[in-house]
Design an enzyme around this catalytic site. Structure first.
Site, mmCIF file in Angstrom:
data_model
loop_
_atom_site.group_PDB
_atom_site.id
_atom_site.type_symbol
_atom_site.label_atom_id
_atom_site.label_comp_id
_atom_site.label_asym_id
_atom_site.label_seq_id
_atom_site.Cartn_x
_atom_site.Cartn_y
_atom_site.Cartn_z
ATOM 1 N N THR A 116 1.466 4.444 1.460
ATOM 2 C CA THR A 116 2.233 5.018 2.573
ATOM 3 C C THR A 116 3.194 3.996 3.159
ATOM 4 O O THR A 116 4.338 4.316 3.506
ATOM 5 C CB THR A 116 1.283 5.539 3.674
ATOM 6 O OG1 THR A 116 0.437 6.544 3.115
ATOM 7 C CG2 THR A 116 2.060 6.130 4.833
ATOM 8 N N CYS A 117 2.750 2.754 3.248
ATOM 9 C CA CYS A 117 3.579 1.699 3.827
ATOM 10 C C CYS A 117 4.844 1.484 2.991
ATOM 11 O O CYS A 117 5.947 1.331 3.536
ATOM 12 C CB CYS A 117 2.789 0.401 3.905
ATOM 13 S SG CYS A 117 1.231 0.541 4.810
ATOM 14 N N SER A 118 4.693 1.479 1.674
ATOM 15 C CA SER A 118 5.818 1.193 0.787
ATOM 16 C C SER A 118 6.724 2.393 0.549
ATOM 17 O O SER A 118 7.934 2.249 0.372
ATOM 18 C CB SER A 118 5.304 0.684 -0.563
ATOM 19 O OG SER A 118 4.659 -0.561 -0.419
ATOM 20 N N THR A 122 0.846 -1.191 0.000
ATOM 21 C CA THR A 122 0.000 0.000 0.000
ATOM 22 C C THR A 122 0.887 1.249 0.000
ATOM 23 O O THR A 122 2.036 1.202 0.443
ATOM 24 C CB THR A 122 -0.957 -0.002 1.204
ATOM 25 O OG1 THR A 122 -0.210 -0.202 2.404
ATOM 26 C CG2 THR A 122 -1.973 -1.124 1.073
#
Length: 247
Positions: free
Chosen positions: A50-52, A48
């Site tokens: 923001t996570c990546s 996803t």
């Protein structure tokens, strides 16, 4: 929905279904936390945005600093299966982190952090938060505020590092431009590895997307390797050897 702060409590006792060497492996909570100081950051899902783009890369960058300040491991936790987490770890080149799949959401539920994201087609996922755990006991939690969407304000790596040690010195980031089959590039990388200096490698040449023109525009030179440390251009392998005091 409010998300409980569990500081002073023990982490939930669960068994994570992980993969190791192509085989299934049961990893118990105790395997991760017993007798150790661990930083955990939990997030809604692998791959996803923001996570990546932010959460994982910055924790990976600062993991050596965490370890220099008494942290034994930095764990990325997500409600995804073991195959997805394994692939995501490789895609992120996050060799400094331990990716743990909370596939059934049992740990997130035990933390009171399991949320319903069915409106996005995600099903049940973890709320975004981070925590410092010592010997299985939660010492500090940074929980994202209860707002719609996916807030990312307090569970970041820098906030956790400032809590652990406000005076912690961040590493100078190193980038090295290389080309396949270049012996001087191999020597430069060997010197950095010998000193335990983590680096980002940008390969140039045909098929890499980085042309000799790009190399000249970026470094002012057409030869490789070209090394940058902390934003400063060091130069080639001989220049790096002098910089490191090896020549």
């Amino acid at each position: 929905m409010s998300h409980p702060n569990r500081e002073g409590q023990r982490v939930p006792a669960v068994i994570f279904k992980t993969r190791a060497g192509g085989d299934w492996k049961d990893t118990h909570t105790n395997d991760l936390f017993a007798g150790k100081t661990v930083v955990v950051f939990a997030l809604p899902g692998a791959y996803t945005p923001t996570c990546s783009s932010s959460h994982v890369p910055r924790y990976n960058e600062l993991a050596p600093v965490f370890k220099a300040n008494g942290v034994d491991a930095v764990v990325c936790l997500s409600v995804n299966d073991a195959f997805v987490m394994e692939a995501w770890a490789k895609d992120q080149n996050a060799e400094n982190l331990l990716f743990i799949p909370d596939g059934n959401g049992e740990f997130a539920a035990g933390m009171g952090m399991l949320v319903d994201k069915s409106d996005l087609g995600f099903g049940k996922r973890s709320w975004r938060y981070s925590m410092l755990v010592k010997d299985g006991v939660i010492v500090k939690m940074f929980i994202e505020p209860d707002r719609p969407g996916d807030p990312f304000e307090v569970s970041d790596a820098d906030t956790m590092l400032r809590y652990i040690n406000p005076q912690a010195k961040e590493p100078e980031f190193v980038t090295i431009f290389t080309r396949e089959g270049c012996p001087h590039c191999f020597r430069a990388k060997a010197m950095l590895k010998e000193r335990g200096i983590a680096f980002e490698e940008i390969r140039t040449g045909q098929g890499t997307g980085v042309s000799s023109r790009t190399l000249r525009a970026t470094t002012g030179r057409s030869t490789v390797p070209q090394v940058f440390i902390g934003g400063r251009h060091i130069g080639g392998a001989d220049d790096l050897a002098r910089y490191l005091g090896l020549a």
